[in-house]
Each structure stands twice: as C-alpha cells, then as structure tokens.
Scaffold this active site. Structure first.
Site, PDB file in Angstrom:
ATOM      1  N   SER A 418       1.035  -1.173  -0.411  1.00 15.52           N
ATOM      2  CA  SER A 418      -0.380  -0.019   0.065  1.00 15.52           C
ATOM      3  C   SER A 418       1.087   1.114  -0.476  1.00 15.52           C
ATOM      4  O   SER A 418       0.080   2.584  -0.128  1.00 15.52           O
ATOM      5  CB  SER A 418      -0.688  -0.171   1.118  1.00 15.52           C
ATOM      6  OG  SER A 418       0.166  -0.192   2.667  1.00 15.52           O
ATOM      7  N   HIS A 439      -2.401  -2.370  -5.461  1.00 18.34           N
ATOM      8  CA  HIS A 439      -3.019  -2.150  -4.377  1.00 18.34           C
ATOM      9  C   HIS A 439      -4.389  -1.951  -3.941  1.00 18.34           C
ATOM     10  O   HIS A 439      -5.213  -1.011  -4.630  1.00 18.34           O
ATOM     11  CB  HIS A 439      -2.470  -0.348  -4.466  1.00 18.34           C
ATOM     12  CG  HIS A 439      -2.697   0.037  -2.878  1.00 18.34           C
ATOM     13  ND1 HIS A 439      -2.779   1.255  -2.541  1.00 18.34           N
ATOM     14  CD2 HIS A 439      -2.785  -0.704  -1.414  1.00 18.34           C
ATOM     15  CE1 HIS A 439      -3.454   1.414  -1.549  1.00 18.34           C
ATOM     16  NE2 HIS A 439      -3.512   0.430  -0.713  1.00 18.34           N
ATOM     17  N   GLU A 451      -5.640   0.832  -7.229  1.00 16.39           N
ATOM     18  CA  GLU A 451      -4.357   1.487  -7.819  1.00 16.39           C
ATOM     19  C   GLU A 451      -3.271   1.024  -7.822  1.00 16.39           C
ATOM     20  O   GLU A 451      -2.946  -0.619  -8.390  1.00 16.39           O
ATOM     21  CB  GLU A 451      -3.546   2.217  -6.583  1.00 16.39           C
ATOM     22  CG  GLU A 451      -4.355   3.157  -6.327  1.00 16.39           C
ATOM     23  CD  GLU A 451      -3.489   4.266  -5.155  1.00 16.39           C
ATOM     24  OE1 GLU A 451      -3.589   5.612  -4.768  1.00 16.39           O
ATOM     25  OE2 GLU A 451      -2.795   3.848  -4.333  1.00 16.39           O
ATOM     26  N   ASN A 489      -2.976   7.379  -0.449  1.00 14.02           N
ATOM     27  CA  ASN A 489      -2.114   7.350   0.850  1.00 14.02           C
ATOM     28  C   ASN A 489      -0.820   8.048   1.286  1.00 14.02           C
ATOM     29  O   ASN A 489      -0.814   9.111   1.965  1.00 14.02           O
ATOM     30  CB  ASN A 489      -1.499   5.736   1.237  1.00 14.02           C
ATOM     31  CG  ASN A 489      -2.421   4.457   1.536  1.00 14.02           C
ATOM     32  OD1 ASN A 489      -3.811   5.042   2.079  1.00 14.02           O
ATOM     33  ND2 ASN A 489      -1.937   3.145   1.651  1.00 14.02           N
TER      34      ASN A 489
END
Ligand code: T1G
Length: 703
Positions: A418, A439, A451, A489
């Site tokens: 991640s 991800h 992602e 993130n």
C-alpha cells in the site's frame, strides 16, 4: 437482415425507407446520445414520414452498439442542451402521429433513450438489451417524461423503484413488467419490420399513448420508498426529487406533470451535486485510459491467479477473482493460517448469502474455484501472482526473489503493497518488466478502487493487462507512479498530520471527525485511522523518521497513542476507546490528556477551533498534496486523483473529489489560503508549481 439506404436528415440522424416503413436511425457515436442534432433529425424525420403518404409505419432505431445511452451528458449546462426541438417536442410529434411509431431497441435504452422509447407507441427489444432510467447516478432525474410515463405504464411502485435505484433491467424482465411489447432474438431491424407489418395488418387506427393511461396515486407506496432512501447517499437529492416527480404524476394533468418534472430537472442540473457526479462519471471513464498505451500494445489474457497470503487482504483479493469466475490458488506458509483464511472466505460468502445476494450453489461454486496450498510451487503456472504478505520491504524482496525462480516466464508478479517502493521490490528479480503494484483496498472483494502502480521498468503490456483485468473483476483502476504511498495513502499523510495539529491546537477527535462527516466524508480521519490500525502508519513514520526535515512541525500525538499500545479498533483503543465487540468510537479522556501533554511539550496554547477551520485545513492538505503528486507525474491527470479519493477514501462523490472541489473553491482562493497557512503554520505547506500555475490559470496545469 435488411440493409437500409441511409439519407442524412441531420448531422446525426438518417432517414431510410423499406417498403412502406420509414426508419429514423440515430447515428451519434459512441452511445447515440440525444444531443441537439439528434433531436432535430428525429423531429424532421417524423415530419417527413408523417407527410409521406407512402409511409404507413415509422421505426426509430440506433446505429452501432445501442439504441441510445440517453441525453448527451456533455451538452448539459450548454445552450445545446435546451436547443429546440427538445425531447418533449419530439415525443409530442410521435404522440400526434396517426402512423404507428415503433422503438426498435438493441444494446441499451437508458435515460432519455428510454424516455424516447416510452414516447413511441410500441417498443420491441433485442434479448441482450438493457433498459433503465439511471439519471440519479448523475445527480439528475428523468427529465424527458420518464417520471410521468413510466408509472402510468408499469405502476407507481415498480417505476419509482426503477428510477430511484437507477436500475438497468434486461429486456425479458421489462417485458414481464409491461414496459415493452416484444423481446426479439433476430436482427432488431428485421423484427421491427415484422412487428410493423403485423400492426398494419391489424389496421389499428388508434395507437397506445402512455399519457392516456390512468394512474392511481399511491402516497403510501411513495412514502414507503421515501423512507427507504439513504439520506447520506451520493445522489440523495436527486432520488428525493425523482420521487417527488413520480408522486406528482398522480395529482395533476399530464402536461402539468411534465412541467413539474422539467422544473425539478433544471434545479438539479444546475446544482453542485450533479456537476460533481457527472465529473466523476467521466473521470472514471478517463481513468481507464493510459496516455502512452497505443492500440499496438496488446494485453495478455489472465485465466489463472495465484494469491500469496491468506490474511484480510489476500482472502479479499482471492474472492474478487472468484467472483469474476477466474480460478485462484491461495497460498499460505502453514495449514493453520491457510485454514483461517479459507474460513474467513466462507464466512464472508455466507454473510453475503444471508442477505440473499448470492445463492448457496453460487457460494459453493465460488469457494470451489479457490484452491489452496502451503506449497509455493502451486502458483508457478499462474498468469498473475499477487502477494499480500506482511508490509515489510525485506519480506517482500525475499518473496519476489523466490517468485522469480518459481513462476513461469511471462507471469505477472504483482505486489499489493500500500506504500512501499515497487521499483525496489522489482529490482531483486530478473524480470522487472513483469513486476507491477496492484494496491487493493480493504475489503478487497468489495472496494471498487484499484491503484495500478507502474514501476519504472513495468512493460506497457503488463500495464494494459492489469488495467483491463481490473475491469473484468469489477474494479475501477487508476494508474499511479511509484512514490511513498502512491496517490491515496500519500495524500492521507498530510490529511492526518493536519488532524493531529488541530488536536494539539484545541480540537477533539470527535469534533474533527464530525466536522468532516458533516462535510460529506464517509468517515472522519481519526476514526478511519483507528479502523485501518494505527500501528501500520506508526511503522511507516518510524521508517521515514531519519529522512524527516527537523525544521518542519511534527505532532507527537499519534506516536504517543501508539506508544501506549493503542492501535485502534483491533486493540479496543486508539484515538477513541471501543467496548468489547463494538466498533462504536467512544471519546476517551486518556487521549485528551495525551493531546494536552503533546500541546504543552510543543508550546502550543490550545484554543477553540471551528468546524469550518477543521474542514478547510484538512481539505487544503489533501488538495495541496494532490498538486505535488500531479507536479511529479505520479498521477496521469487530476480527475484520477478524484476517482481515487471518491472510490477508495470515502470522499463525497457529490463534491466530485478533492481536486474538483478545489475547482469549486477557485484555485486563486485555494492558493491564497495556502499562502496564509504557510506563513502561519510553516513550510509543511510548501506549494507546488502545478498549483501556482492553476491559480494563475496557466494552461500547463491543464491535466
Ligand atoms: N452522453 C455523452 N457521452 C456519453 C454518454 C452520454 N449519455 N454515455 C456514455 N458516454 C461516453 C463515455 O464517456 C465514453 O466516452 C463513451 O461514451 C463510451 O461510453 C433527459 C437527463 C451507455 C451503458 O446515465 O451508463 O438521459 O471515454 O465507455 O461501457 O432524462 O456509458 O470514450 O470519451 O461507458 O459501452 C442518462 C450513461 C443520461 C447512461 C455504455 N444516461 N452511460 O457503456 O461505454 S441523462 C446514462 C452509461 C438523461 C434525460 C436525462 C454507459 C453506457 P469516452 P462507455 P460502455
């Protein structure tokens, strides 16, 4: 199959004649949107057919993959959207026709496309056709008579449910509902000719016009549906307005109902919600496109998948593939962990089954398609291998070294990391061109966002394969580059940082989370942190500590909470405390004390903070970081960032995503606010040239 000689009657409608039948063919690729030239063409085509004594019947149909995908969404809020003739005028022309007008539907009749068909005397549809009024998905309502005609044709409740749920129904079901007259499995034009001839033989003088059908008002049904609506839904405003229109249908005369519907439509089409939802509609389509992918680049086919790690992410990923009918091999280091993972999968499926969403047979079919092993060689022949092991670089690199030796040549090796450096992971293999990041978001069998992380050596074929594979498993893929935390993130870091600063300055966890959920976020930042687990980010902060700029402000609040062993829901305490077995966050005075301590140590005098300041600083943190991401080319385009945040981080779709929201604030205004924060708060508010260019309206910042 009949071949028609097409004669253009407008830029996007052609007129053809077959014996005594006129064909008006919509030719407006890609989805035959009912733009101004289509309406103009249909209107003059109807006029011509009416006045041509040779013509006994009229067929309206669509060229290409469908009848019509509805109004041309790109024309909304432009003069073309209200250019005469409007759809209402075209339909009035049909209802005045003494010659039967038949809608020949193939592929799809959606929104205005179905409303056009409802305006016709008869509707026939191919067996593969989908019909629906999905306007509420765009924050709108059926503005071409759908809320007035559909209830008259199929009843108030089925119509209301179809509209508020934006249901797209197959033709067989619409036949059962009485929405269409016939389902055909032969060529739709041939079927239309047969249908027309039968009508003519019958010699019907009068043809059914829906607005003449009686409609018994039923407040009770409407109220039942109204009470079922989720007031927090992304399209709640549109759903309520659509229901008002259906309710209105039973009260006055038909034309009055059309006026009311149009007025409510115009109200919505000018509203921020619909602008935002339309932005997201097109943004999700754009996100599928990879700028440097030419048609020459061919995607591989993925028929088998190996998943390494049967934890929360691994089991969710395995289910996502099983749900799409792609066989999966799930690997775990030992049988106990594997059995735990398989039990989680069965529990999740049975929970879905208990809601009546899948049948017991289907549950067994999906579980049967997930084989399992504690032998890594079991995934050696998989076309795609996805690892979801512990989020540690050394663990990942050791595994990829093994996969490089075990997996067949040409297999795609993907990491579900991640935030870790995919290039570093790929560097231990002899085939970095086959390594990519995938991800997924937890729960991976539910969350739509994926992602797709392209490494510096990832091949275009591997990227193409993963972008198309994502759609096959019902995901919305967004291509991102390698950096700490990729797009989603990475933006969380300054978002959380601002929340912690606001805690030190005087806000409480509850106030911060409520301010942002009132703004529309699905969940506040601190509750989300507790849900995700505070330890994961703590490990990251510690890993990055050596590179952190000592001159920048740093809040110790989250560290202090973690040092106390409070990692969120999973430990029963984090920013909040949780009673055993409960997920409900309860304010915890222990945390308030920790925050006061950190504020004191940082020499901060706490003050009362408004919800508006909380929202502004947290949103600006997201927007500012997103602009650095675009500055560095980590995301292809700004709308991709919006797709990531709306589909992966609970950003309200009716606000269009962080960067669409920034547009609504005005870039100049955003820039000025950031400048003030930078002066007041410090260089952690460094502003990207991308954002400055946006504020100065410089084209270079057009992505
Ligand atoms: N208007 C303009 N462009 C549209 C469009 C539309 N209605 N629908 C799709 N496109 C574009 C899309 O952006 C893409 O563009 C290309 O067409 C192919 O679409 C008065 C108010 C029809 C099921 O909500 O659900 O009618 O990316 O990739 O997968 O009451 O598109 O190539 O540049 O999606 O085969 C109501 C919306 C409108 C249906 C086809 N209609 N569209 O799916 O192709 S409001 C809808 C869809 C209305 C009236 C009201 C799907 C599709 P590009 P695609 P697809």
């Amino acid at each position: 199959m009949v071949h028609l000689a097409h004669q253009s009657i407008s830029d996007s409608v052609s007129y053809s004649q077959f014996e005594n039948i006129a064909f008006l063919t919509i030719q407006n690729p890609p989805v035959n949107g009912l733009g101004d030239t289509v309406r103009e063409g249909l209107y003059s085509g109807l006029e011509r057919a009416q006045n041509d004594s040779e013509i006994q019947a009229i067929v309206i149909c669509g060229e290409g993959k469908m009848f019509s995908g509805g109004a041309d969404i790109r024309q909304f809020n432009t003069p073309k959207a209200n250019a005469k003739p409007m759809l209402r005028d075209v339909i009035k022309k049909i209802s005045q026709s003494v010659k039967p007008v038949i809608a020949a539907i193939h592929g799809a009749a959606l929104g205005g496309g179905l409303e056009l068909a409802l305006g016709c005397h008869y509707r026939i549809a191919s067996s593969d056709a989908k019909l629906g009024l999905p306007e509420v998905n765009l924050g709108l309502l059926p503005g071409g008579g759908g809320t007035q005609r559909l209830p008259r044709l199929i009843g108030v409740e089925p119509a209301a449910r179809m509209i508020v749920n934006a249901a797209m129904i197959n033709s067989q079901k619409t036949l059962e509902l009485g929405l269409i007259d016939q389902v055909v499995s032969i060529d739709i034009l041939d079927a239309a000719i047969d249908f027309a001839k039968k009508r003519l033989v019958q010699g019907d003088q009068k043809h059914p016009v829906i607005e003449h059908l009686p409609l018994s008002p039923s407040e009770a049904q409407i109220e039942t549906i109204r009470n079922e609506l989720n007031p927090k839904a992304r399209n709640a405003r549109a759903q309520r307005a659509a229901l008002d229109c259906v309710a209105h249908a039973g009260t006055g005369d038909f034309e009055q109902g059309l006026d009311y519907e149009r007025a409510r439509f115009e109200e919505l089409v000018k509203g921020i919600e619909s602008h935002s939802l339309r932005h997201i509609f097109f943004a999700e389509k754009q996100a599928l496109k990879v700028k440097d992918l030419t048609d020459e680049v061919k995607a591989f086919s993925i028929t088998t998948v190996g998943v390494i790690g049967a934890g929360t992410m691994g089991t969710g990923i395995a289910m996502a593939y099983a749900n799409a009918g792609i066989p999966v091999t799930l690997f775990e280091v030992n049988q106990t962990a594997l059995d735990r993972g398989l039990a989680t999968i069965r529990k999740n499926y049975e929970a879905t089954g208990a809601k009546g969403k899948i049948s017991p047979e289907e549950i067994e079919r999906r579980i049967a398609s997930i084989s399992s092993s504690t032998n890594l060689a079991s995934i050696a022949q998989a076309d795609l291998v996805i690892e979801a092991v512990f989020e540690d670089m050394e663990v990942k690199k050791k595994l990829f070294l093994e996969l490089d030796h075990i997996c067949k040549s040409g297999a795609i090796l993907a990491s579900n990391t991640s935030r870790l450096d995919v290039n570093e992971i790929a560097s231990v293999t002899s085939r970095p061109q086959d390594v990519i990041g995938l991800h997924f978001f937890s729960p991976a069998n539910v969350m739509r966002l994926l992602e797709v992380v392209r490494g510096s050596k990832t091949s275009l074929e591997v990227i193409a394969t993963c972008m198309s594979m994502a759609q096959k498993i019902g995901k919305t893929p967004v291509l991102v580059g390698v950096c700490e935390g990729f797009v989603g993130n990475r933006m969380l870091t300054p978002y959380w940082r601002e929340a912690w600063f606001l805690l030190e300055e005087g806000a409480t966890p509850n106030q911060i989370d409520h301010a942002l959920t009132d703004f529309g976020m699905a969940m506040g930042p601190l509750r989300m942190a507790d849900l995700a687990g505070l330890d994961i980010n703590w490990v990251t902060r510690k890993r990055l500590a050596p590179t952190r700029r000592p001159d920048l402000r740093y809040s110790k609040v989250a560290d202090r909470i973690c040092e106390a062993g409070r990692f969120g829901q999973k430990t029963g305490a984090g920013f909040y405390k949780y009673s055993p077995g409960s997920r409900l966050p309860e304010p915890d005075p222990v945390v308030d004390e920790m925050i006061k301590e950190c504020a004191l140590e940082a020499g901060i005098t706490r003050r009362s903070i408004t919800d508006a300041e909380i929202v502004e600083r947290c949103m600006l943190a997201l927007i500012n970081e997103a602009c650095w991401i675009l500055q560095e080319g980590i995301a292809q385009r700004s709308s991709d960032v919006d797709v990531v945040y709306v589909n992966g981080y609970g950003f309200p779709a009716w606000r269009g995503g962080p960067l669409f929201y920034a547009e609504t604030l005005g870039w100049k205004n955003v820039y000025e606010k950031l400048l003030k924060l930078r002066v007041a708060q410090g260089d952690h508010w460094a502003i990207s040239p991308y954002l400055i260019a946006k504020a100065e309206g410089i084209a270079s910042a057009s992505t």
